[in-house]
Design an enzyme around this catalytic site. Structure first.
Site, mmCIF file in Angstrom:
data_model
loop_
_atom_site.group_PDB
_atom_site.id
_atom_site.type_symbol
_atom_site.label_atom_id
_atom_site.label_comp_id
_atom_site.label_asym_id
_atom_site.label_seq_id
_atom_site.Cartn_x
_atom_site.Cartn_y
_atom_site.Cartn_z
ATOM 1 C CG LEU A 1 44.767 40.848 38.850
ATOM 2 C CD1 LEU A 1 45.379 39.893 37.832
ATOM 3 C CD2 LEU A 1 45.606 42.112 38.967
ATOM 4 C CG ASP B 1 33.426 37.264 42.649
ATOM 5 O OD1 ASP B 1 33.614 36.185 43.258
ATOM 6 O OD2 ASP B 1 34.322 38.099 42.452
ATOM 7 C CE1 TYR C 1 46.996 30.632 38.708
ATOM 8 C CE2 TYR C 1 49.367 30.911 38.439
ATOM 9 C CZ TYR C 1 48.090 31.453 38.475
ATOM 10 O OH TYR C 1 47.908 32.797 38.277
#
Length: 258
Positions: A17, A36, A164
């Protein structure tokens, strides 16, 4: 907010995404800083998106010094940061008790919350400190926008998604108070909660697995497209009256237990 020639930070911007969002933001005329961890992929993304308007920074989103340093460097190279999109995250699966009745690994739960929740909060708070010093823009007199990424699992987590779901549910709960905290500084905060999205990782799964994931999507009956996530990010950034909101992007999906 006028996106043209402004600068955006996208965490997890080299894949999934985040990558789709970076492409859409560049197409909208923004400079993009990719935060990143993969140097090799980061270099590829900069080449793809254009080195004059894109930069890669190796950043652990949980590391205060690394984030501060990258924000400073991104500002010097690309200009004032007006938009932050937090896409970095992990999605491990483990039941609270396994088939032998043994408890789940506590360290894995902590790691998931640390990256997904603490990382999102860390980048948001540090970026907000930079944005709050910028001059206001446009009729709305805003200084910046933060877009966080939750998940439908934050509402209807499935079996094995305790860590999660907890991390994404916390991001949903974080949205309104963070928006209220930053309102006096002219910074808006919104969250996107995607359903089952057709990222490269998911598309690499067997077709039978993909079909099972799509089964409970109402309409359109397919995986979501990363580009659709990116379009929503752009709308959030451009729509100055959208604030403190979590938006489900899921084709009316409600996740079953498994």
């Amino acid at each position: 907010m006028n996106l043209n020639q402004a600068t955006a930070v996208v965490t997890g911007g080299c894949s999934g995404l985040g990558h789709a969002t970076a492409i859409a933001l560049r197409n909208a005329g923004m400079n993009v800083a990719l935060f990143d961890l993969n140097d090799e992929v980061g270099a590829q993304r900069v080449e793809e998106l254009g080195a004059d308007n894109t930069a890669f920074f190796r950043v652990d989103v949980c590391d205060e010094y690394a984030v501060k340093t990258a924000l400073e460097a991104a500002t010097v190279k690309l200009g004032d940061i007006r938009l932050v999109v937090n896409c970095a995250g992990i999605a491990p699966a483990a039941r609270v008790l396994n088939r032998d009745g043994e408890p789940a690994d506590q360290s894995q739960f902590e790691k998931t919350l640390r990256i997904n929740l603490f990382g999102t909060y860390n980048v948001s708070r540090l970026a907000a400190a930079y944005m709050a010093k910028l001059p206001v823009m446009g009729e709305a007199k805003e200084r910046g926008v933060i877009v966080n990424t939750a998940s439908v699992a934050g509402y209807d987590g499935q079996i094995g998604q305790s860590a999660y779901a907890a991390s994404k549910g916390a991001i949903i709960s974080l949205t309104l108070p963070m928006a209220r905290d930053l309102a006096p500084s002219g910074i808006r905060v919104n969250t996107v909660a995607p359903g089952v999205m057709g990222t490269p990782l998911l598309l690499s799964m067997p077709e039978k697995v993909q079909d099972a994931l799509v089964h409970n999507v109402q309409f359109p009956k397919r995986l979501g497209l990363p580009d659709e996530f990116a379009k929503l990010v752009i709308h959030i950034a451009e729509n100055s009256y959208l604030n403190g909101e979590t938006i489900r992007l899921d084709g009316a999906l409600r996740m079953p237990p498994k």
